[in-house]
Write a protein that holds these residues in place. Structure first.
Motif, PDB file in Angstrom:
ATOM      1  N   GLU A 166       0.830  -1.205   0.000  1.00 14.56           N
ATOM      2  CA  GLU A 166       0.000   0.000   0.000  1.00 14.56           C
ATOM      3  C   GLU A 166       0.866   1.258   0.000  1.00 14.56           C
ATOM      4  O   GLU A 166       0.574   2.232  -0.702  1.00 14.56           O
ATOM      5  CB  GLU A 166      -0.943  -0.007   1.206  1.00 14.56           C
ATOM      6  N   GLU A 167       1.941   1.244   0.752  1.00 15.89           N
ATOM      7  CA  GLU A 167       2.850   2.395   0.824  1.00 15.89           C
ATOM      8  C   GLU A 167       3.470   2.672  -0.556  1.00 15.89           C
ATOM      9  O   GLU A 167       3.525   3.824  -1.000  1.00 15.89           O
ATOM     10  CB  GLU A 167       3.941   2.086   1.851  1.00 15.89           C
ATOM     11  N   LEU A 168       3.919   1.638  -1.228  1.00 15.42           N
ATOM     12  CA  LEU A 168       4.518   1.802  -2.561  1.00 15.42           C
ATOM     13  C   LEU A 168       3.489   2.318  -3.564  1.00 15.42           C
ATOM     14  O   LEU A 168       3.758   3.236  -4.335  1.00 15.42           O
ATOM     15  CB  LEU A 168       5.105   0.471  -3.051  1.00 15.42           C
ATOM     16  N   PHE A 169       2.308   1.719  -3.555  1.00 15.29           N
ATOM     17  CA  PHE A 169       1.252   2.136  -4.479  1.00 15.29           C
ATOM     18  C   PHE A 169       0.879   3.593  -4.232  1.00 15.29           C
ATOM     19  O   PHE A 169       0.717   4.379  -5.164  1.00 15.29           O
ATOM     20  CB  PHE A 169       0.025   1.237  -4.327  1.00 15.29           C
ATOM     21  N   SER A 170       0.755   3.953  -2.964  1.00  7.70           N
ATOM     22  CA  SER A 170       0.401   5.317  -2.590  1.00  7.70           C
ATOM     23  C   SER A 170       1.409   6.324  -3.143  1.00  7.70           C
ATOM     24  O   SER A 170       1.037   7.391  -3.644  1.00  7.70           O
ATOM     25  CB  SER A 170       0.326   5.422  -1.063  1.00  7.70           C
ATOM     26  N   ALA A 171       2.676   5.989  -3.085  1.00  6.43           N
ATOM     27  CA  ALA A 171       3.720   6.884  -3.599  1.00  6.43           C
ATOM     28  C   ALA A 171       3.562   7.095  -5.108  1.00  6.43           C
ATOM     29  O   ALA A 171       3.704   8.222  -5.601  1.00  6.43           O
ATOM     30  CB  ALA A 171       5.099   6.314  -3.282  1.00  6.43           C
ATOM     31  N   TYR A 172       3.245   6.033  -5.839  1.00 11.08           N
ATOM     32  CA  TYR A 172       3.035   6.169  -7.287  1.00 11.08           C
ATOM     33  C   TYR A 172       1.777   6.978  -7.589  1.00 11.08           C
ATOM     34  O   TYR A 172       1.755   7.764  -8.533  1.00 11.08           O
ATOM     35  CB  TYR A 172       2.984   4.796  -7.972  1.00 11.08           C
ATOM     36  N   ALA A 173       0.735   6.792  -6.793  1.00  5.07           N
ATOM     37  CA  ALA A 173      -0.488   7.576  -6.991  1.00  5.07           C
ATOM     38  C   ALA A 173      -0.204   9.057  -6.783  1.00  5.07           C
ATOM     39  O   ALA A 173      -0.656   9.901  -7.565  1.00  5.07           O
ATOM     40  CB  ALA A 173      -1.589   7.097  -6.051  1.00  5.07           C
ATOM     41  N   LYS A 174       0.547   9.384  -5.741  1.00  4.75           N
ATOM     42  CA  LYS A 174       0.885  10.786  -5.478  1.00  4.75           C
ATOM     43  C   LYS A 174       1.697  11.388  -6.621  1.00  4.75           C
ATOM     44  O   LYS A 174       1.549  12.558  -6.947  1.00  4.75           O
ATOM     45  CB  LYS A 174       1.667  10.913  -4.165  1.00  4.75           C
ATOM     46  N   GLN A 175       2.536  10.569  -7.235  1.00  6.98           N
ATOM     47  CA  GLN A 175       3.412  11.063  -8.290  1.00  6.98           C
ATOM     48  C   GLN A 175       2.724  11.159  -9.652  1.00  6.98           C
ATOM     49  O   GLN A 175       2.918  12.126 -10.380  1.00  6.98           O
ATOM     50  CB  GLN A 175       4.642  10.171  -8.404  1.00  6.98           C
ATOM     51  N   TYR A 176       1.908  10.157 -10.009  1.00  4.54           N
ATOM     52  CA  TYR A 176       1.413  10.067 -11.378  1.00  4.54           C
ATOM     53  C   TYR A 176      -0.088  10.287 -11.578  1.00  4.54           C
ATOM     54  O   TYR A 176      -0.525  10.557 -12.688  1.00  4.54           O
ATOM     55  CB  TYR A 176       1.769   8.699 -11.983  1.00  4.54           C
ATOM     56  N   SER A 177      -0.893  10.138 -10.540  1.00  2.00           N
ATOM     57  CA  SER A 177      -2.339  10.194 -10.732  1.00  2.00           C
ATOM     58  C   SER A 177      -2.810  11.602 -11.083  1.00  2.00           C
ATOM     59  O   SER A 177      -2.263  12.596 -10.612  1.00  2.00           O
ATOM     60  CB  SER A 177      -3.067   9.721  -9.475  1.00  2.00           C
ATOM     61  N   GLU A 178      -3.854  11.662 -11.899  1.00  2.00           N
ATOM     62  CA  GLU A 178      -4.479  12.921 -12.277  1.00  2.00           C
ATOM     63  C   GLU A 178      -5.806  13.131 -11.551  1.00  2.00           C
ATOM     64  O   GLU A 178      -6.558  14.036 -11.863  1.00  2.00           O
ATOM     65  CB  GLU A 178      -4.685  12.963 -13.798  1.00  2.00           C
ATOM     66  N   CYS A 179      -6.079  12.294 -10.570  1.00  5.05           N
ATOM     67  CA  CYS A 179      -7.307  12.386  -9.779  1.00  5.05           C
ATOM     68  C   CYS A 179      -7.038  13.247  -8.553  1.00  5.05           C
ATOM     69  O   CYS A 179      -5.934  13.216  -8.008  1.00  5.05           O
ATOM     70  CB  CYS A 179      -7.738  10.983  -9.339  1.00  5.05           C
ATOM     71  N   PRO A 180      -8.032  14.015  -8.093  1.00  2.08           N
ATOM     72  CA  PRO A 180      -7.836  14.786  -6.863  1.00  2.08           C
ATOM     73  C   PRO A 180      -7.424  13.919  -5.657  1.00  2.08           C
ATOM     74  O   PRO A 180      -6.803  14.412  -4.724  1.00  2.08           O
ATOM     75  CB  PRO A 180      -9.193  15.443  -6.615  1.00  2.08           C
TER      76      PRO A 180
END
Length: 194
Positions: free
Chosen positions: A84-98
């Motif tokens: 979850e920690e790794l996925f969260s870091a990628y979401a913060k970096q690449y996601s375009e969702c609020p």
């Protein structure tokens, strides 16, 4: 009134019962919690493929990094938290969702009504701490990590028949609009000058 008549004709008791039987988690109150990475490439086919590849790459890296990290952890450590920690870091970096500010966390949501159907269907198809493949929706391309699941309580058809009817009508409308959309032509005529 024509639409209501059409829905009534299509939404027979047999059709509603079939929908209920095929989708028990839609009507029993089951919920999942998920994180996601959203990339919206628009209508450009090359950018869509690029977005899908990027998300598949993120999935592969998260799986590999999580496996390495878990192998290095002591037996008492929470291995799932590392994923979850790794996925969260990628979401913060690449996601375009609020939701990117929260590491893509969407909190708990039910099977129907809160998320678009392709997203909800994919999220409910995996177990906690599994990732989906790339999921396309009207919002773009998603990679989803389910982090928790709350089971529902089985219901009888008669208890939720009106909920089934409402969902049937909503999905019927989406299907009809989906068929009509490619054929639709919108013409805007400016008002005549006075």
């Amino acid at each position: 009134m024509k639409w209501e008549k059409f829905v009534k004709q299509q939404g027979t008791d047999a059709a509603l019962k079939k929908m209920f039987d095929e989708n028990p988690d839609v009507f029993d109150g089951s919920m999942v919690r998920a994180r996601h990475v959203l990339i919206n490439p628009g209508d450009n086919k090359a950018k869509q493929e690029e977005a899908a590849q990027k998300l598949r790459g993120i999935r592969q890296v998260v799986e590999q990094e999580a496996a390495k990290a878990v192998a290095a952890l002591p037996p008492t450590a929470d291995a799932l938290a590392k994923t979850e920690e790794l996925f969260s870091a990628y979401a913060k970096q690449y996601s375009e969702c609020p939701s990117k500010k929260d590491g893509g966390d969407l909190n708990f949501f039910p099977r129907a009504g809160a998320m678009v159907e392709p997203f909800a269907k994919a999220a409910f198809a995996v177990k906690p701490y599994e990732m989906t493949d790339v999921v396309a929706s009207d919002f773009g391309y998603h990679l989803i990590l389910v982090t928790a699941r709350k089971p529902g309580t089985p219901k009888k058809f008669e208890e939720v028949k009106e909920d089934v009817r409402m969902l049937f009508a909503m999905r019927l409308r989406e299907a009809v609009l989906g068929q009509m959309k490619p054929k639709a032509q919108i013409a805007m005529t400016p008002p005549a000058a006075a």
